[in-house]
Scaffold this motif. Structure first.
Motif, PDB file in Angstrom:
ATOM      1  N   VAL A  68      -8.309   1.241  -6.459  1.00 33.96           N
ATOM      2  CA  VAL A  68      -6.911   1.149  -5.658  1.00 33.96           C
ATOM      3  C   VAL A  68      -7.499   0.487  -4.356  1.00 33.96           C
ATOM      4  O   VAL A  68      -6.918  -0.356  -3.925  1.00 33.96           O
ATOM      5  CB  VAL A  68      -6.531   2.563  -5.216  1.00 33.96           C
ATOM      6  N   ALA A 107       0.938  -1.105   0.034  1.00 30.60           N
ATOM      7  CA  ALA A 107       0.168   0.059   0.012  1.00 30.60           C
ATOM      8  C   ALA A 107       0.688   1.352   0.021  1.00 30.60           C
ATOM      9  O   ALA A 107       0.474   2.100  -0.635  1.00 30.60           O
ATOM     10  CB  ALA A 107      -0.712  -0.013   1.470  1.00 30.60           C
ATOM     11  N   THR A 143       3.713   5.630  -5.396  1.00 28.67           N
ATOM     12  CA  THR A 143       3.892   5.829  -7.141  1.00 28.67           C
ATOM     13  C   THR A 143       3.671   7.298  -7.477  1.00 28.67           C
ATOM     14  O   THR A 143       3.867   7.815  -8.489  1.00 28.67           O
ATOM     15  CB  THR A 143       2.873   4.822  -7.807  1.00 28.67           C
ATOM     16  N   ILE A 144       2.852   7.935  -6.833  1.00 29.25           N
ATOM     17  CA  ILE A 144       2.515   9.242  -7.054  1.00 29.25           C
ATOM     18  C   ILE A 144       3.767  10.297  -7.315  1.00 29.25           C
ATOM     19  O   ILE A 144       3.900  10.663  -8.122  1.00 29.25           O
ATOM     20  CB  ILE A 144       1.844  10.078  -5.819  1.00 29.25           C
ATOM     21  N   PHE A 178       2.620   1.574  -3.456  1.00 23.85           N
ATOM     22  CA  PHE A 178       1.157   1.913  -4.365  1.00 23.85           C
ATOM     23  C   PHE A 178       1.086   3.551  -4.207  1.00 23.85           C
ATOM     24  O   PHE A 178       0.896   4.299  -5.023  1.00 23.85           O
ATOM     25  CB  PHE A 178       0.062   1.230  -3.970  1.00 23.85           C
ATOM     26  N   GLY A 179       1.099   4.120  -2.838  1.00 17.86           N
ATOM     27  CA  GLY A 179       0.958   5.535  -2.594  1.00 17.86           C
ATOM     28  C   GLY A 179       1.893   6.334  -3.104  1.00 17.86           C
ATOM     29  O   GLY A 179       2.000   7.418  -3.597  1.00 17.86           O
TER      30      GLY A 179
END
Lengths: 289, 309, 314, 324
Positions: free
Chosen positions: B281, B240, B246-247, B243-244
């Motif tokens: 997401v 997670a 990646t911004i 994934f966050g």
């Protein structure tokens, strides 16, 4: 033998402090961090805020020199001033985030862990909901909805942090509430509030404080990340993330634009992390030796 | 086992409803009129009313939410308010980039985290241990956008070993994935280390030593698998976080992924896009957590037998 | 009137695999200045019984009365007097003391909670009195639990229990975590306090040997039920229930003997989850017959003041 | 020649709070086929001795300061890693106190038994090893079919049976059992002791049984060593010690403070005071601060071991009596 004498008749807190001081890196970090915090806090006394925000095209991209120790940026603003004033937002917003997440996390986690049953079920389902998406996504959504001000930034990250705090507090309390000294307290009719405040929280708070310290570093980084993405503090207010974002296309030509602010951030966050690490070891002596 | 999986998937539903409702209400509650934002400053009142009606914004927020969810259940995430492109199309295009990025970061994190964590733990209180920990803390203290920029300037612009931006080849992936794993590796190293140290103190490890097994045998057969248990549970969170993250990576390296899509949508308050991203997401994160729980069951016989009985 | 009485007391717990009959139909009486020894192996419900009697856990069925008065109000709240009259001494000298409090604060805590003492000076004096009573040197008053060994910690736990001047104390395995030499000290202390203060005890233990000196009556429990309930002298004279017999015989005594004729029970204790009717000890009992499992085995009085639940005496 | 001889052993634990002197010149030996009970209270150094013999003291913390351990003519302290590993498990096995966490929770119990054979009996075929494992399970009273289950599926008593099977499968010369029944209920303890007695006769291993319970020793062992503050203070056959005619004051105290099922005395007679702090030991006899018979000599001078036949006592009261 002498060490033994010293450890005698010390409260648990005293023992923890004693062990913490033995971790040189962490101990030095405390002082460095205090220095950084003072420098940032007392900035108005020795440095004009104007230097940080007033554009002066004629002085752009001056390499570090005596007058501008960190150089100037593309608008001719003094980079050191921007880093120091930027630190006010990053550091204090970070502290505020931790403080409020800590308070709410302890309240929710204690209630959930101590009472258990349906109270716990309901609270934990809510927590699940907020853990469903990565925090930065959630924070982005909240900041957009509320508007990009320092206060809203703090609110957003507090909402994002509460779940993990609550969980840590909850699990630590669930083990503590079955301790015999809690039963002993119940035997003489101690109120639930007093049991939680006097017997449970003081014993369960350690890991939460460690988490808080370590996540202070994370919070500082996350806040500047949002700033970097242009979702944090509105310009021209200096902030560590925006400051780097402003200059990002010029760093390859003027490396100091990236390196010096970066080092400042890293130094601050690293001190926080070393302290957190030292605290963790002091609380859990098993990890050492 | 199947029953367990089905139960877990069913449990995702209320969570998704909760988070989408929260964000929907939040975006609705937010100050500022999205219609005014969409049409610009010189739109007439009639134009605005017409668009508001077209987008269904003149209805009660809960009714709008219900209608939206009905639509989502049919597999339709709607279209962007801004460029009217179906959101699903956009996702399908961008999603592979983001996922590839997040997974490579997870992979790097696990490989490096486990090996350095184990190395540090086995050599506890030696210089190697200290250096590993200090480096882990150093990396954890770096802002990833800064690290990304530095990597980009050094390895892409100056040394030209890797492309500076965009997607296409494996080479494009290297720098963004490293940037992304920065935030998670440190934590993985520390967790692995402390978990191994916990297990190494266990009585059954002493039992194994008392059988006359070599130190390598003891660590390999008795320590690692048991130490992995708490580490594996944490992979969900690691994923997670990655994934966050990646911004940031997508912004620094200009990767057309889901995150950059979200940033733009958030800036102009494109509600369907934000909602769509959140739903997708949340589902992905929940599925990954499910997969990790299943991996956990393989490692821990107590859980495995708990499922079947 | 007996000080403590329970009447068909039951405590069931809901578990995943069914209803756990932790305490099943226990009727007991403890007179003033008497000690009831409750003996059984882990999982026999002896600790749960103690906690139900103190009101730490609500009973599923049945009532606990103190001096003829129920400890619960109509609304299911614990009556206030219970806190002052009934206390507990715990098993684990490590987890029974809050590590953050000094010895003074630990002993003072109940008195603060019950608002028994007016000012700090009086409190300090009370604490020192109590410490003296349990044989703790005054110099430990500002020490913290982690600085004391198990025996001294247990003394602190006893002082805390005595702080409110209770009449009845449940001792939950107070010596089983201690070394033998310390065990004897603590047992003596507990007996001395009984004489000095006219206390009544319920003494919970897994070791029959330990209750030998301290008890007036002894109750042997097996899987939630009372299997034998009699005076100490009668029990050590002859154990009527096969389980009591095996339990006593299993104690390793430090004396030379020719033959090793102890009874070794087969099998192990299981959980009383949804128990079948009949004697719960039957699967391990060498005397077991069909009769044991085909019907309920009630606790019946075989001699005056001697109750046994066994098909052999029906 | 003794199978195992421990001479003048000093072991320290270096902790954050200071140095703990766990063993202070401990002497101990065991012959082939003997079964010695090692009795002492918490902190007396019983477990430390067991871990020293097998070189399993906690790394960085436990340190052998002085003394020698000779096993079957070989100096254990001089052995290299490989030699120690070859000794552990094959010649010297251990049974640990807590059956709950002495077995690896993620491996089947059968596998954990097989592991010993894989480590030390590589020459056996798979089938032979499997047969041995099956046989061992039957011997300790567990159906061989259950070997594919995991430790958490067994009760405490069963786990200890598995621990015993694991220790005996290599037919060791020396078995060290560290409080094997302390964590168990009395009726289960009786079962385990019964099993250990039976297997001891069957396997002819020498055994060191570590316990705090004088009653267990008399049931299983032929000799007994009483240990206090890291020293053996009394040593003899069961008959020597349990006759309770001549005992070290500490042993005497231990006997007295166990509740006696036969006497009607209301009070117990405990040993006064507490064991000396192992971080801060007295100079002379370590028991002097609790001893009823102490003289000033006891406080400044350490007594020797005074032996009468098989019976040795480390106390000045028995000085000069050894000739009789």
């Amino acid at each position: 033998m002498k060490k033994k004498e010293k450890a005698k008749s010390q409260s648990q807190l005293g023992l923890i402090l004693f062990r913490f001081k033995k971790n040189k890196l962490a101990y030095i970090s405390v002082y460095v961090l205090i220095l950084i915090a003072l420098a940032i806090l007392l900035a108005p006394l020795y440095m004009d805020y104007d230097k940080a925000i007033k554009q002066n095209i004629s002085e752009r991209f001056i390499s570090p020199c005596w007058e501008h120790p960190f150089g100037t940026d593309l608008y001719g603003r003094d980079l050191l001033a921007r880093v120091i004033y930027g630190g006010r937002i990053s550091l204090f917003a970070g502290l505020a985030v931790i403080l409020f997440s800590f308070i709410f996390g302890v309240i929710i986690g204690s209630i959930s862990g101590y009472f258990g049953g349906w109270v716990d079920q309901i609270l934990m389902r809510f927590i699940d909901i907020f853990m469903a998406v990565p925090t930065i996504f959630l924070a982005m959504a909240i900041v957009t909805a509320l508007g990009a001000t320092p206060v809203n930034l703090v609110i957003a990250f507090v909402i994002c942090n509460i779940p993990s705090y609550s969980r840590i507090v909850r699990s630590s309390i669930m083990t503590l509430r079955n301790m015999e000294y809690v039963e002993a307290a119940k035997c003489c009719g101690t109120s639930n509030l007093r049991i939680i405040l006097k017997h449970i929280i003081p014993n369960g708070i350690g890991p939460v404080i460690v988490t808080a310290t370590i996540s202070l570093g994370t919070a500082i980084l996350s806040i500047s990340s949002l700033g970097f993405l242009g979702l944090g503090i509105a310009p021209p207010t200096p902030e560590w993330g925006t400051l780097l974002a402003d200059n990002r296309y010029y760093i390859r030509y003027y490396p100091y634009l990236g390196i010096l602010p970066g080092v400042a951030i890293i130094l601050t966050v690293m001190c926080v992390n070393f302290i957190g690490d030292g605290l963790r070891d002091a609380l859990d002596p098993k990890m050492k030796k | 086992m199947l029953k367990y999986i089905a139960k877990r998937i069913l449990l995702i539903i209320p969570v998704i409803i909760g988070i989408t409702l929260f964000i929907y209400l939040l975006l609705d509650f937010a100050p500022g009129d999205p219609v005014a934002l969409l049409l610009g400053a010189d739109a007439t009142q009639e134009q605005m009313d017409a668009l508001r009606h077209e987008l269904g914004l003149d209805q009660n927020v809960f009714i709008r939410y219900l209608n939206y969810m009905k639509q989502v259940l049919q597999g339709d995430l709607g279209a962007s308010w801004f460029n009217s492109r179906p959101i699903m199309d956009e996702f399908l295009e961008r999603f592979p980039n983001t996922l590839a990025l997040a997974f490579s970061a997870l992979f790097i994190t696990i490989v490096f985290g486990l090996s350095f964590g184990t190395l540090a733990a086995v050599n506890q209180n030696t210089p190697l241990d200290g250096i590993t920990l200090i480096f882990a803390l150093l990396f954890a203290s770096m802002p990833s956008f800064w690290f990304g920029l530095m990597l980009q300037i050094l390895f892409a612009l100056k040394l030209q070993w890797f492309p500076a931006m965009g997607v296409g080849t494996i080479k494009h992936m290297v720098l963004p994935a490293i940037t992304l794993s920065l935030g998670t590796i440190a934590n993985q190293v520390r967790m692995t280390r402390s978990s191994i140290l916990d297990v190494i103190d266990m009585n059954y490890v002493r039992t194994a030593r008392s059988k006359g097994a070599s130190e390598f045998h003891v660590v390999y057969h008795h320590v690692i698998r048991n130490a992995l248990m708490p580490v594996v549970t944490n992979w969900g969170l690691t994923f997670a976080t990655a994934f966050g993250g990646t911004i940031i990576s997508e912004t620094v390296f200009s990767i057309p992924g889901i995150s950059s899509y979200l940033i733009n949508a958030v800036k102009v308050r494109d509600v369907p896009v934000v909602m769509g991203t959140v739903i997708i997401v949340a589902i992905i994160v929940a599925l990954i957590n499910l997969v990790i729980d299943l991996i956990y069951a393989v490692i821990d016989p107590r859980v495995k037998l708990g499922y079947t009985s | 009137m007996a000080l403590i009485e329970t009447n068909h007391l039951k405590k069931y717990f809901k578990t995943k695999s069914g209803l756990l009959h932790a305490v099943d139909d226990v009727t007991l009486k403890i007179e003033k200045n008497e000690t009831l020894g409750v003996v059984g192996e882990s999982g026999c419900g002896k600790s749960t019984l103690g906690r139900v009697i103190l009101g730490l856990l609500p009973a599923t069925e049945g009532d606990v009365t103190y001096d003829g008065e129920s400890i619960w109000t109509e609304k299911g709240k614990k009556k206030d007097f219970v806190y002052n009259e009934m206390q507990m001494i715990f098993q684990d000298p490590f987890s029974c003391l809050n590590p953050r409090l000094s010895i003074h604060d630990l002993i003072a805590e109940p008195m603060i909670v019950r608002k028994m003492v007016k000012d700090k000076k009086e409190m300090k004096q009370r604490v020192l009195e109590l410490m003296d009573l349990v044989g703790l040197s005054e110099r430990y008053v500002n020490a913290y639990p982690h600085e004391l060994d198990g025996g001294r910690r247990q003394r602190v736990g006893i002082a805390r229990a005595l702080a409110l001047n209770p009449k009845f104390i449940v001792c939950d395995e107070p010596v089983s975590a201690l070394d033998v030499s310390i065990q004897a000290q603590i047992l003596n202390l507990i007996m001395d306090l009984q004489d000095k203060k006219g206390l009544s005890y319920m003494f919970i233990t897994h070791n029959l040997c330990v209750v030998k000196h301290i008890s007036t009556n002894i109750m042997v429990m097996y899987m939630g039920q009372v299997v034998e309930y009699t005076s100490k002298e009668a029990l050590f004279e002859k154990q009527l229930h096969p389980y009591s017999e095996a339990l006593l015989s299993a104690i390793p005594l430090p004396e030379l003997r020719k033959s090793r004729d102890r009874i070794v029970l087969k099998g192990e204790v299981s959980n009383p989850i949804n128990p079948k009717p009949g004697c719960r000890f039957a699967p391990r009992c060498k005397y077991a017959t069909e009769k044991c499992t085909s019907q309920e085995i009630p606790l019946i009085e075989v001699e005056k003041g001697r109750k046994v639940a066994c098909a052999l005496y029906m | 020649m003794a199978l195992l001889e421990v001479k003048d052993l000093y072991v320290n634990y270096n902790t954050d709070e200071g140095v703990v002197h766990a063993l202070n010149g401990l002497n101990f030996s065991i012959e082939k086929g003997e079964c010695i009970g090692l009795v002492g209270e918490t902190g007396a150094g019983k477990t430390t001795l067991a871990l020293s013999i097998t070189q399993l003291l906690p790394k960085h913390v436990g340190e052998i300061v002085q003394g020698s351990i000779v096993y079957d003519g070989n100096d254990v302290l001089a052995m290299n890693k490989r030699e120690i590993q070859a000794m552990r498990g094959e010649k010297v096995s251990m049974i640990f106190q807590d059956p709950m966490d002495s077995l690896n929770p993620t491996k089947t119990v059968g596998h954990q038994l097989l592991e010993v054979l894989n480590l030390h009996f590589k020459e056996l075929s798979r089938k032979e090893k499997q047969e041995k494992v099956d046989q061992m399970f039957r011997l300790v009273g567990i159906p061989a079919e259950r070997q594919n289950e995991y430790p958490f599926q067994f009760s405490g008593g069963m786990k200890q049976r598995i621990g015993i099977a694991m220790a005996l499968i290599s037919r060791p010369e020396l078995l060290i059992a560290d409080e094997p029944t302390t964590a168990l209920d009395v009726t289960i303890q009786a079962q385990i002791l019964d099993l250990m007695r039976r297997l001891r006769d069957e396997f002819h291993s020498s055994m060191i049984l570590i316990t705090h319970d004088l009653g267990i020793v008399v049931d299983v062992c032929t000799k007994v060593a009483v240990i206090y503050c890291g020293q053996v203070i009394e040593f003899g056959t069961i008959e020597d010690v349990y006759a309770r005619r001549n005992n070290h004051p500490y042993t005497e105290g231990l006997f007295k403070c166990i509740p006696d099922l036969k006497s009607d005395a209301k009070r117990l007679t405990p040993i006064k005071g507490y064991m000396a702090d192992p971080a801060n030991l007295p100079k002379g006899c370590k028991f002097s601060n609790r001893c009823d018979y102490k003289s000033t000599r006891c406080e400044c001078e350490e007594p020797e071991f005074y032996e009468t036949g098989t019976h040795g006592i480390k106390c000045f009261r028995f000085e000069g009596q050894q000739e009789k």
